[in-house]
Design an enzyme around this catalytic site. Structure first.
Site, PDB file in Angstrom:
ATOM      1  N   GLY A  49      17.930 -45.107  -3.219  1.00 40.57           N
ATOM      2  CA  GLY A  49      17.265 -46.379  -3.456  1.00 40.57           C
ATOM      3  C   GLY A  49      17.998 -47.456  -2.670  1.00 40.57           C
ATOM      4  O   GLY A  49      19.141 -47.247  -2.240  1.00 40.57           O
ATOM      5  N   GLN A  54      21.097 -55.793  -0.780  1.00 40.30           N
ATOM      6  CA  GLN A  54      22.045 -54.882  -0.102  1.00 40.30           C
ATOM      7  C   GLN A  54      21.866 -54.902   1.410  1.00 40.30           C
ATOM      8  O   GLN A  54      22.652 -54.290   2.136  1.00 40.30           O
ATOM      9  CB  GLN A  54      21.838 -53.443  -0.595  1.00 40.30           C
ATOM     10  CG  GLN A  54      22.167 -53.257  -2.061  1.00 40.30           C
ATOM     11  CD  GLN A  54      22.014 -51.804  -2.439  1.00 40.30           C
ATOM     12  OE1 GLN A  54      20.929 -51.353  -2.765  1.00 40.30           O
ATOM     13  NE2 GLN A  54      23.106 -51.057  -2.383  1.00 40.30           N
ATOM     14  N   CYS A  97      26.988 -46.482  -5.331  1.00 38.53           N
ATOM     15  CA  CYS A  97      26.201 -47.562  -4.730  1.00 38.53           C
ATOM     16  C   CYS A  97      26.611 -47.737  -3.273  1.00 38.53           C
ATOM     17  O   CYS A  97      27.804 -47.748  -2.969  1.00 38.53           O
ATOM     18  CB  CYS A  97      26.451 -48.855  -5.502  1.00 38.53           C
ATOM     19  SG  CYS A  97      25.488 -50.232  -4.874  1.00 38.53           S
ATOM     20  N   LEU A  98      25.615 -47.901  -2.398  1.00 38.69           N
ATOM     21  CA  LEU A  98      25.917 -48.070  -0.973  1.00 38.69           C
ATOM     22  C   LEU A  98      26.728 -49.341  -0.715  1.00 38.69           C
ATOM     23  O   LEU A  98      27.429 -49.423   0.286  1.00 38.69           O
ATOM     24  CB  LEU A  98      24.619 -48.122  -0.159  1.00 38.69           C
ATOM     25  CG  LEU A  98      23.720 -46.883  -0.231  1.00 38.69           C
ATOM     26  CD1 LEU A  98      22.482 -47.089   0.626  1.00 38.69           C
ATOM     27  CD2 LEU A  98      24.465 -45.633   0.193  1.00 38.69           C
ATOM     28  N   HIS A 139      18.902 -49.129 -11.713  1.00 44.51           N
ATOM     29  CA  HIS A 139      19.990 -49.490 -10.799  1.00 44.51           C
ATOM     30  C   HIS A 139      19.503 -50.527  -9.773  1.00 44.51           C
ATOM     31  O   HIS A 139      20.182 -51.529  -9.526  1.00 44.51           O
ATOM     32  CB  HIS A 139      20.488 -48.208 -10.094  1.00 44.51           C
ATOM     33  CG  HIS A 139      21.572 -48.419  -9.081  1.00 44.51           C
ATOM     34  ND1 HIS A 139      22.853 -47.917  -9.243  1.00 44.51           N
ATOM     35  CD2 HIS A 139      21.583 -49.067  -7.882  1.00 44.51           C
ATOM     36  CE1 HIS A 139      23.587 -48.254  -8.189  1.00 44.51           C
ATOM     37  NE2 HIS A 139      22.836 -48.950  -7.351  1.00 44.51           N
ATOM     38  N   GLU A 140      18.304 -50.297  -9.218  1.00 44.75           N
ATOM     39  CA  GLU A 140      17.786 -51.212  -8.188  1.00 44.75           C
ATOM     40  C   GLU A 140      17.394 -52.560  -8.791  1.00 44.75           C
ATOM     41  O   GLU A 140      17.650 -53.603  -8.198  1.00 44.75           O
ATOM     42  CB  GLU A 140      16.598 -50.583  -7.450  1.00 44.75           C
ATOM     43  CG  GLU A 140      16.901 -49.269  -6.729  1.00 44.75           C
ATOM     44  CD  GLU A 140      18.162 -49.295  -5.879  1.00 44.75           C
ATOM     45  OE1 GLU A 140      18.498 -50.355  -5.314  1.00 44.75           O
ATOM     46  OE2 GLU A 140      18.825 -48.241  -5.787  1.00 44.75           O
ATOM     47  N   HIS A 143      20.317 -54.707  -9.203  1.00 45.35           N
ATOM     48  CA  HIS A 143      20.699 -55.382  -7.951  1.00 45.35           C
ATOM     49  C   HIS A 143      19.962 -56.706  -7.801  1.00 45.35           C
ATOM     50  O   HIS A 143      20.537 -57.705  -7.360  1.00 45.35           O
ATOM     51  CB  HIS A 143      20.341 -54.512  -6.740  1.00 45.35           C
ATOM     52  CG  HIS A 143      21.421 -53.557  -6.330  1.00 45.35           C
ATOM     53  ND1 HIS A 143      22.677 -53.968  -5.943  1.00 45.35           N
ATOM     54  CD2 HIS A 143      21.432 -52.206  -6.229  1.00 45.35           C
ATOM     55  CE1 HIS A 143      23.401 -52.902  -5.628  1.00 45.35           C
ATOM     56  NE2 HIS A 143      22.675 -51.811  -5.800  1.00 45.35           N
TER      57      HIS A 143
HETATM   58 ZN    ZN Z   1      23.349 -49.908  -5.592  1.00 44.41          ZN
END
Ligand code: ZN
Length: 179
Positions: A49, A54, A97-98, A139-140, A143
């Site tokens: 995702g 991000q 997480c990226l 999770h998204e 963000h």
């Molecule tokens: Zn993340």
């Protein structure tokens, strides 16, 4: 299409809430191109995702890779997404997480949710998500509210680069076997 640079901690904008996107803005070539670029950016970074903050834009857009659930035929684009829990069930699992490379921790999430959003064309989406799929969406959406999984995680640990590469290989194998 191009691969966008990932915004990482400690960039403060990751902790700022994103603004909602109206239909006019969504329809602009600039935003459509931005969404098109989010997809290869997610795959290039082995993510499941990706949320707009991000990739340096605090607007309410996120994508969820089709591997998040076996019924998905393509990657999902969620614009202004919200969710409600639809059961009392919760579960705890490991997340990364990226924007916080190689850091993992255990995060408690709702198991069953109902999601409301628009797609990239501004059409209304309403669907239920469960378990892993529900986890990715929560999770998204976090963000988009300026919350990172590491803000709520317990038992955090940092992988070495080698461990991380090995785990990515393992996850890809698993996804191939389940989809
Ligand atoms: Zn993340």
């Amino acid at each position: 299409m191009k691969i966008l640079p990932i915004t990482k901690l400690p960039t403060p904008s990751l902790h700022e809430p994103s603004v909602s996107v109206n239909q006019t803005l969504l329809a602009t070539p600039e935003i459509q191109e931005f969404i098109e670029n989010m997809v290869p950016t997610m795959y290039a970074n082995d993510g499941i995702g990706l949320a707009a903050p991000q990739v340096a834009r605090n607007i309410q857009i996120c994508i969820v890779g089709k591997d998040a659930h076996k019924t998905l035929k393509k990657d999902l684009v969620l614009v202004n997404p919200t969710f409600e829990r639809i059961s009392r069930r919760t579960n705890v699992d490991t997340e990364g997480c990226l924007s916080v490379p190689r850091v993992f921790g255990k995060v408690k999430r709702f198991t069953d949710i109902a999601v409301t959003a628009w797609n990239e064309k501004g059409e209304k989406l309403e669907f239920e998500a469960h378990k892993f799929f529900a986890r990715v969406i929560q999770h998204e959406i976090d963000h988009l509210n300026g919350i990172l999984c590491v803000d709520k995680a317990t038992d955090m640990y940092t992988m070495t680069e080698e461990e991380h590469q090995a785990s990515i290989k393992e996850i890809k194998k698993e996804r191939k076997n389940t989809t």
